[in-house]
Write a protein that holds these residues in place. Structure first.
Motif, short mmCIF file in Angstrom:
data_model
loop_
_atom_site.label_atom_id
_atom_site.label_comp_id
_atom_site.label_asym_id
_atom_site.label_seq_id
_atom_site.Cartn_x
_atom_site.Cartn_y
_atom_site.Cartn_z
N ASP A 228 -15.76 -16.57 -28.37
CA ASP A 228 -15.54 -17.12 -27.04
C ASP A 228 -14.25 -17.94 -27.05
OD1 ASP A 228 -15.95 -17.63 -24.40
OD2 ASP A 228 -17.80 -18.78 -24.65
N TYR A 229 -13.84 -18.35 -25.84
CA TYR A 229 -12.67 -19.21 -25.64
C TYR A 229 -13.08 -20.39 -24.79
CZ TYR A 229 -8.83 -16.35 -27.48
OH TYR A 229 -7.95 -15.68 -28.31
N ILE A 230 -12.56 -21.58 -25.12
CA ILE A 230 -12.65 -22.75 -24.25
C ILE A 230 -11.22 -23.18 -23.97
CG2 ILE A 230 -13.35 -25.16 -24.04
CD1 ILE A 230 -15.71 -24.56 -25.84
N HIS A 231 -10.86 -23.21 -22.69
CA HIS A 231 -9.48 -23.51 -22.32
C HIS A 231 -9.25 -25.01 -22.14
CE1 HIS A 231 -9.72 -19.19 -20.86
NE2 HIS A 231 -8.76 -19.17 -21.77
N GLU B 19 2.09 -24.95 -39.68
CA GLU B 19 1.86 -24.33 -40.99
C GLU B 19 1.01 -23.06 -40.90
OE1 GLU B 19 0.36 -27.23 -43.72
OE2 GLU B 19 2.12 -28.55 -43.50
N MET B 20 -0.12 -23.15 -40.23
CA MET B 20 -1.00 -21.97 -40.11
C MET B 20 -1.70 -22.05 -38.75
SD MET B 20 -4.27 -20.85 -42.46
CE MET B 20 -3.37 -21.24 -43.96
N ASP B 21 -1.53 -21.00 -37.92
CA ASP B 21 -2.16 -21.07 -36.60
C ASP B 21 -3.64 -20.69 -36.68
OD1 ASP B 21 -2.33 -18.29 -36.67
OD2 ASP B 21 -0.62 -17.98 -35.33
N GLY B 22 -4.32 -20.87 -35.55
CA GLY B 22 -5.75 -20.61 -35.52
C GLY B 22 -6.11 -19.16 -35.75
N TYR B 23 -5.24 -18.25 -35.35
CA TYR B 23 -5.50 -16.84 -35.58
C TYR B 23 -5.61 -16.54 -37.08
CZ TYR B 23 -4.21 -16.03 -30.67
OH TYR B 23 -4.15 -16.04 -29.29
N GLU B 24 -4.69 -17.11 -37.87
CA GLU B 24 -4.71 -16.88 -39.31
C GLU B 24 -5.92 -17.56 -39.95
OE1 GLU B 24 -3.74 -15.64 -43.15
OE2 GLU B 24 -3.22 -14.90 -41.16
N GLU C 252 -6.26 -13.66 -25.65
CA GLU C 252 -7.71 -13.65 -25.80
C GLU C 252 -8.17 -12.38 -26.53
OE1 GLU C 252 -9.95 -14.48 -22.35
OE2 GLU C 252 -9.04 -16.45 -22.01
N THR C 253 -7.55 -11.28 -26.20
CA THR C 253 -7.91 -10.02 -26.86
C THR C 253 -7.66 -10.11 -28.36
OG1 THR C 253 -7.40 -8.73 -24.88
CG2 THR C 253 -7.44 -7.54 -26.98
N LYS C 254 -6.54 -10.70 -28.74
CA LYS C 254 -6.22 -10.86 -30.15
C LYS C 254 -7.29 -11.69 -30.85
CE LYS C 254 -2.62 -12.48 -33.32
NZ LYS C 254 -1.27 -13.07 -33.44
N GLY C 255 -7.73 -12.76 -30.21
CA GLY C 255 -8.75 -13.61 -30.81
C GLY C 255 -10.07 -12.88 -31.00
N LYS D 87 -3.75 -21.25 -23.92
CA LYS D 87 -3.25 -19.92 -23.59
C LYS D 87 -4.31 -19.17 -22.79
CE LYS D 87 -0.26 -19.40 -27.64
NZ LYS D 87 0.11 -18.49 -28.75
N THR D 88 -3.87 -18.59 -21.71
CA THR D 88 -4.81 -17.87 -20.84
C THR D 88 -4.44 -16.40 -20.65
OG1 THR D 88 -3.58 -18.59 -18.88
CG2 THR D 88 -5.45 -19.95 -19.58
N ASP D 89 -3.40 -15.95 -21.37
CA ASP D 89 -3.00 -14.55 -21.24
C ASP D 89 -4.08 -13.64 -21.82
OD1 ASP D 89 -0.64 -15.32 -20.13
OD2 ASP D 89 0.50 -15.24 -22.01
N PRO D 90 -4.38 -12.55 -21.16
CA PRO D 90 -5.37 -11.60 -21.67
C PRO D 90 -5.04 -11.11 -23.08
CG PRO D 90 -4.86 -11.08 -19.39
CD PRO D 90 -3.88 -12.13 -19.82
#
Length: 341
Positions: free
Chosen positions: A106-109, A63-68, A96-99, A90-93
């Motif tokens: 920060d990111y926790i994988h 329904e709604m992803d974390g970015y939104e 992460e840049t988008k976030g 997701k580990t693509d640069p």
């Protein structure tokens, strides 16, 4: 931090029960954990009191992803200050840049490493606490500046780091002096003297505010204010005289038997901030000196003015005092205002 607990509050957002259980097990002994399994629930919990101190937010949700979710949280003033750490596989640069561009810190994988989760969460909460302490110190400094400087001077300091000295025209200067305060100091304990003087200066400051005067400073038992300096006043002289009379009336009504004598003069002066470690906004010039001398020449309860200045003042009970020696000015004809006509 929550008001009912000494634990930080973390909002954990993930639609996968296994991820929720694993992250909750890592955090629950150290923090208060709120759980949302949908984006809509996360948005509601982020606003609900007590609000979370930190949000751990999954990216891939229906329904709604974390970015939104992140975008909406950061665009809402109620939730924009809450730090967000993305939980993601997701580990693509580019991801992460988008976030980070959306406001994440920060990111926790996935899959989760308990030590990594604990360290990253603790690091961000430590930074948050440091920012809150800095904000609290800034509020203290702002309150201090507001107490010692006129509001326009405070605004200029915040904008430019200083206040440029300037010459001002047609400024009314008011000096007020307590009659017999030196003798009072000799008879009473220091704490009584300070308390009494503090109460009186609150009266002086309130009168100044009501009549649109700007408090400049206090000097012992004397009070200095201006009309028409940093804030426009329609009739600075009338405002200053009205303020002086109000101060005398309020002091007399205090029940302590205090009398105040005042002096008012109008003309050009210089003003600016002196000092680097302790700011003090001050005024200088002949207009200030004459107002001070007139205070010493006034009777208790009266307001001293030069005869020349009084010619532009109507609506007051004015008594001539004749020629008086004013230090640095010689013989000057003065009058005294004792009330409103």
């Amino acid at each position: 931090m929550g008001t009912n607990s000494d634990k930080w509050i973390i909002l954990l957002v993930d639609d996968t029960p296994a991820n929720i259980q694993m992250a909750n097990n890592i955090l629950k002994d150290t923090y208060t954990v709120k759980i949302a399994t949908s984006a809509a629930r996360a948005l509601d919990l982020a606003k609900a009191a007590p609000q979370p101190d930190l949000i751990l937010l999954d990216i891939v949700m229906p329904e709604m992803d974390g970015y939104e979710v992140c975008r909406r949280l950061k665009s809402d003033p109620v939730t924009s200050a809450i730090p967000i750490i993305f939980l993601t596989g997701k580990t693509d640069p580019e991801d992460e840049t988008k976030g980070f561009e959306l406001g994440a810190i920060d990111y926790i994988h996935k899959p989760f490493s308990p030590p990594v989760v604990q360290v990253r969460v603790r690091t961000q909460l430590t930074l948050l606490e440091a920012r809150e302490q800095l904000a609290a110190e800034k509020r203290k400094v702002d309150r201090l500046l507001d107490n010692v400087l006129p509001p326009p001077a405070v605004a200029e300091i915040k904008l430019t780091g200083g206040v440029v000295p300037r010459r001002f025209e047609n400024v009314a200067v008011l000096f007020c002096d307590l009659v017999g305060f030196t003798n009072y100091c000799d008879r009473y304990a220091p704490e009584d003297v300070v308390r009494e003087l503090g109460d009186l200066f609150v009266i002086f400051e309130n009168c100044a505010r009501r009549h649109q005067l700007e408090k400049i400073k206090t000097m012992g038992d004397a009070f200095l204010a201006t009309a028409g300096l940093l804030q426009p006043v329609e009739d600075p002289l009338r405002a200053a005289v009205n303020c002086a009379l109000a101060i005398s009336e309020e002091a007399a009504r205090s029940g302590r038997g205090w009398q105040v004598r005042s002096g008012v003069h109008i003309g050009p002066l210089m003003a600016g901030v002196v000092g680097h470690e302790r700011y003090q906004f001050d005024v200088w010039g002949d207009t200030v000196n004459v107002a001070s001398r007139l205070t010493g020449a006034a009777s208790p309860g009266g307001v001293g003015l030069t005869e020349q200045t009084s010619t532009s003042l109507n609506g007051f009970a004015v008594s001539p005092r004749g020629a008086v020696e004013l230090k640095g000015k010689g013989s000057v004809r003065i009058v005294e205002v004792n009330g409103r006509a």
